[in-house]
Design a protein around this motif. Structure first.
Motif, PDB file in Angstrom:
ATOM      1  N   VAL A 265      -0.209   3.887  28.754  1.00  0.00           N
ATOM      2  CA  VAL A 265       0.029   4.732  27.578  1.00  0.00           C
ATOM      3  C   VAL A 265      -0.999   5.858  27.525  1.00  0.00           C
TER       4      VAL A 265
ATOM      5  N   GLU B 243     -10.872  22.018  10.375  1.00  0.00           N
ATOM      6  CA  GLU B 243     -11.154  21.649   8.991  1.00  0.00           C
ATOM      7  C   GLU B 243     -12.570  21.112   8.943  1.00  0.00           C
TER       8      GLU B 243
ATOM      9  N   ASP C 239     -13.939   4.895  12.622  1.00  0.00           N
ATOM     10  CA  ASP C 239     -12.750   4.291  13.231  1.00  0.00           C
ATOM     11  C   ASP C 239     -12.946   4.044  14.720  1.00  0.00           C
TER      12      ASP C 239
ATOM     13  N   LYS D  53      -1.872  -0.575  27.988  1.00  0.00           N
ATOM     14  CA  LYS D  53      -2.601   0.447  27.231  1.00  0.00           C
ATOM     15  C   LYS D  53      -3.073   1.578  28.134  1.00  0.00           C
TER      16      LYS D  53
ATOM     17  N   ASP E 190      -0.392   9.911  27.674  1.00  0.00           N
ATOM     18  CA  ASP E 190      -0.906  10.781  26.609  1.00  0.00           C
ATOM     19  C   ASP E 190      -1.755  11.909  27.176  1.00  0.00           C
TER      20      ASP E 190
ATOM     21  N   LEU F 228     -15.461   1.244  15.706  1.00  0.00           N
ATOM     22  CA  LEU F 228     -14.898  -0.076  15.454  1.00  0.00           C
ATOM     23  C   LEU F 228     -14.155  -0.585  16.689  1.00  0.00           C
ATOM     24  N   ASP F 229     -13.388   0.332  17.316  1.00  0.00           N
ATOM     25  CA  ASP F 229     -12.640  -0.037  18.527  1.00  0.00           C
ATOM     26  C   ASP F 229     -13.560  -0.451  19.662  1.00  0.00           C
TER      27      ASP F 229
ATOM     28  N   GLN G 256      -1.115  15.801  26.944  1.00  0.00           N
ATOM     29  CA  GLN G 256      -2.088  16.661  26.269  1.00  0.00           C
ATOM     30  C   GLN G 256      -2.537  17.774  27.202  1.00  0.00           C
TER      31      GLN G 256
ATOM     32  N   ASN H 141       5.958  -0.186  24.994  1.00  0.00           N
ATOM     33  CA  ASN H 141       5.865  -0.853  23.686  1.00  0.00           C
ATOM     34  C   ASN H 141       6.610  -2.178  23.700  1.00  0.00           C
TER      35      ASN H 141
ATOM     36  N   LYS I 208      -9.614  17.659  13.823  1.00  0.00           N
ATOM     37  CA  LYS I 208      -9.975  16.245  13.739  1.00  0.00           C
ATOM     38  C   LYS I 208      -9.421  15.446  14.924  1.00  0.00           C
ATOM     39  N   PHE I 209      -8.183  15.723  15.265  1.00  0.00           N
ATOM     40  CA  PHE I 209      -7.562  15.001  16.379  1.00  0.00           C
ATOM     41  C   PHE I 209      -8.331  15.245  17.676  1.00  0.00           C
TER      42      PHE I 209
ATOM     43  N   ARG J 166       6.823   5.540  26.644  1.00  0.00           N
ATOM     44  CA  ARG J 166       6.184   4.727  25.622  1.00  0.00           C
ATOM     45  C   ARG J 166       7.082   3.592  25.123  1.00  0.00           C
TER      46      ARG J 166
ATOM     47  N   LEU K 258       4.578  -4.689  25.852  1.00  0.00           N
ATOM     48  CA  LEU K 258       3.372  -5.120  25.141  1.00  0.00           C
ATOM     49  C   LEU K 258       3.728  -5.974  23.928  1.00  0.00           C
ATOM     50  N   GLY K 259       4.753  -5.538  23.212  1.00  0.00           N
ATOM     51  CA  GLY K 259       5.177  -6.249  21.997  1.00  0.00           C
ATOM     52  C   GLY K 259       5.610  -7.663  22.318  1.00  0.00           C
TER      53      GLY K 259
ATOM     54  N   TYR L 152       2.877  -9.941  23.432  1.00  0.00           N
ATOM     55  CA  TYR L 152       2.131 -10.402  22.244  1.00  0.00           C
ATOM     56  C   TYR L 152       2.884 -11.535  21.549  1.00  0.00           C
TER      57      TYR L 152
END
Lengths: 511, 133
Positions: free
Chosen positions: A326, A348, A359, A323, A330, A362-363, A334, A290, A390-391, A286, A293-294, A297
């Motif tokens: 990445v 929960e 959220d 992306k 991930d 929106l993406d 996982q 990063n 939630k994740f 990562r 990508l950074g 940008y």
């Protein structure tokens, strides 16, 4: 007194050479409800009868004619047949009386008879004999138990072993005879002796101690150490205080335990290493991405209005590629965490709209727009609360919408939240994409599977997305239903478990 | 708006600065300890920060500890909940657990996953009412 076999008439044998006395006794006893088995004039005859007949008590005249007198006969009755005997005696000399006593008779009836006393004497004799038999039986049982026990059993008095069973000797590698009268301390490792002496003294002095302790024993070879469970208690033995206890050899058990613990620790250690390694790999991949990508940008920002479509396209490709890399990292991490069971599920109560969909959607609006797809979201559910991690839920929905957009070239992607039977909440992701073939549907949840494989496939991806979706769904009790038609589109529905009444109540309280 | 960027990775620091400069005055520090000091200083000068972008994994003092200490200082200074500084945690998603821990227990206001995307960052700032749509 009459509680032992009171219903049965006691069976009595009279051994008396005076016929008159014998008959008189018989008549009297029969009146008192005794059964007279027989009357014998000689001890030999009595012994013969005892061999064949069941007798509860024999009344023996001491002076009998023949080879044997009454005392000889009584001895056989008592010792061989375990039949209680009451002597019938007139005035007798000291020597005879001593002999009689040695046979341990159950009573004496003095001639001339006082009839009132006879019944009491006989009843007491029968009762006592039966009680003795019971004690003997239980003693026999106890002895058998002790002698056959796999655990060592001992009695110690003044630190000396006064009793031990075979198992005790065997545990320490001794002969039984070598154990008796040996100092108790000899059987234990030097390091344990002080502790044991204290323990012994404290016990004798009435202190309450744990019933069982673990001590190191010392084998006969004076080298091998044994791990023992020692338990003890205070008893009265031969009129003096003693400690009685058991010894159990748990050396093998302890060794197995130790091996297991070591194996477990090693496993934990390697598990930690694995987790650490995964974390590190992820970080190592990562960080450089990063950076790339950074800075891409930053360069783009620096160029500002000086760019053209060509350059912008380059930046867009760099961004997408980064992306994607990445995401792949991930997903691999996982998946490996799920495979090793490392992932904790933190369930929960989640508001589907607020906590997850808002959220994510929106993406995707932007992505759908880039592909010129119509992207719609509709929520007609009366309850949009579900209980999930939630994740994980975020990952499931992101993956599914991502796929829907990826595999749809024209038309629409629709997200619908609704309720189903039993107030279950359903999330549906529907597209007008290329669809899934019936054949591939079977394998869709297998890791690394894609409908098209090899370098010529038309869609990118590592084939982990749906496998992760399935795993996360299973961990959260979410059912997945897929309907698809090749060339027309797919619909994937997520069915959530309905929330229990109690949980809905808590929700209402919290507003 | 006054912004504090706490980030030990040079690229991320540059990127954040670039993204946020149009919206306010940006200060950058490289670890949690410096972040807490900068926060205190600003508070003493009565020019507190409106937003802190806080990386989680950092040397010397990590983001989680810094988050806790900052909230503690606010408490000691009797700062009302509504006036608390908005804190956005940033993580490389090495472990989502870690993030959620910080998110819930440490009361950070939001979190973002690296690589930071400009649009996402701006969405968060809008949501926190730090910038207008």
């Amino acid at each position: 007194m009459s509680d032992i076999d009171s219903k049965v008439k006691p069976r009595i044998l009279i051994v008396e050479d005076s016929a008159i006395v014998a008959l008189e006794l018989k008549e009297y006893l029969q009146r008192l409800n005794y059964e007279i088995v027989d009357i014998c004039a000689a001890a030999e005859d009595a012994v013969n009868i005892a061999q064949e007949t069941e007798i509860d008590l024999a009344l023996f005249d001491i002076k009998l004619k023949g080879e044997m007198d009454g005392i000889d006969g009584a001895q056989i009755f008592i010792e061989q047949y375990e039949i209680p005997v009451v002597f019938l005696t007139a005035h007798t000399d000291e020597v005879t009386l001593e002999r009689a006593k040695k046979t341990k008779p159950n009573g004496y009836i003095i001639k001339p008879f006082v009839y009132e006393d006879i019944k009491t004497t006989i009843d007491v004799a029968i009762y006592k004999s039966k009680a003795d038999k019971k004690i003997k039986e239980s003693e026999y049982l106890f002895r058998a138990l002790v002698e056959n026990s796999q655990d060592g059993i001992f009695i110690v008095q003044n630190f000396v072993v006064v009793y031990a069973n075979e198992a005790f000797a065997k545990i320490f590698g001794y002969e039984l005879s070598e154990v008796i009268n040996e100092n108790f301390i000899t059987f234990f490792a030097h390091s344990e002796r002080e502790k044991l002496v204290d323990n012994y003294r404290n016990r004798i002095n009435g202190k309450i101690l744990p019933r069982e302790i673990e001590v190191i024993g010392l084998h006969y070879d004076k080298q091998t150490e044994l791990i023992l469970n020692l338990s003890a208690g205070i008893i009265l033995y031969k009129d003096a205080t003693a400690v009685m206890g058991t010894v159990k050899d748990i050396t093998a058990q302890k060794l197995a335990e130790k091996t297991l613990i070591e194996a477990k620790e090693m496993l934990e250690q390697s598990d930690n290493l694995k987790t650490e390694f995964l974390g590190q790999i992820s970080h190592e991949i990562r960080t450089p991405i990063n950076n790339i990508l950074g800075f891409s940008y930053l360069i783009k920002e620096e160029l500002g209005s000086e760019t053209n479509d060509n350059i912008n396209n380059c930046f867009r490709i760099m961004d997408t590629a980064g992306k994607r890399l990445v995401k792949t990292v991930d997903q691999i991490i996982q998946m490996s965490q799920l495979q090793i069971g490392d992932q904790k599920v933190q369930k929960e109560i989640i508001d589907l709209d607020k906590d997850v969909l808002e959220d994510i959607l929106l993406d995707f609006f932007q992505k759908a727009k880039e592909k010129d797809l119509s992207f719609n979201y509709q929520n007609v559910a009366s309850s949009q609360y579900v209980e999930c991690d939630k994740f994980m839920l975020g990952e499931i929905i992101t993956s599914l919408i991502d796929n829907a957009i990826k595999y749809t070239n024209e038309g629409s992607v629709d997200i619908l939240v609704d309720n189903y039977l039993d107030n279950k909440t359903v999330v549906e992701i529907k597209d007008t994409g290329i669809g899934i073939s019936r054949n591939y549907l079977k394998n869709i949840f297998l890791p690394f599977s894609q409908e098209e494989s090899g370098y010529r496939r038309s869609f990118e991806g590592n084939g982990l997305g749906m496998a992760l979706v399935k795993k996360y769904a299973d961990l959260n009790d979410i059912e997945i239903e897929i309907n698809s038609e090749k060339g027309k589109g797919s619909s994937i529905k997520l069915f959530f478990e309905s929330l229990s009444e109690e949980k809905i109540k808590t929700l209402n309280i919290h507003g | 708006m006054k912004i504090l960027i706490v980030e030990d990775d040079l690229t991320s620091r540059f990127v954040l600065q670039k993204m946020l400069t149009p919206y306010g005055e940006c200060n950058s520090v490289v670890n949690g300890r410096e972040a807490v000091e900068a926060f205190k200083l600003a508070l003493d000068e009565k020019k507190p920060y409106d937003l802190i972008c806080l990386d989680i994994m950092m040397h010397e003092m990590d983001g989680r500890t810094a988050l806790r200490l900052i909230r503690q200082i606010e408490k000691e200074n009797n700062i009302h909940a509504k006036d608390e500084v908005k804190i956005v945690m940033m993580t490389a998603l090495d472990s989502p657990e870690e993030v959620f821990d910080a998110y819930y227990k440490g009361a950070c206001t939001h979190y973002l996953v690296k690589p930071i995307e400009k649009q996402k960052l701006l969405n968060v700032l809008e949501e926190l009412e730090l910038i207008k749509k």
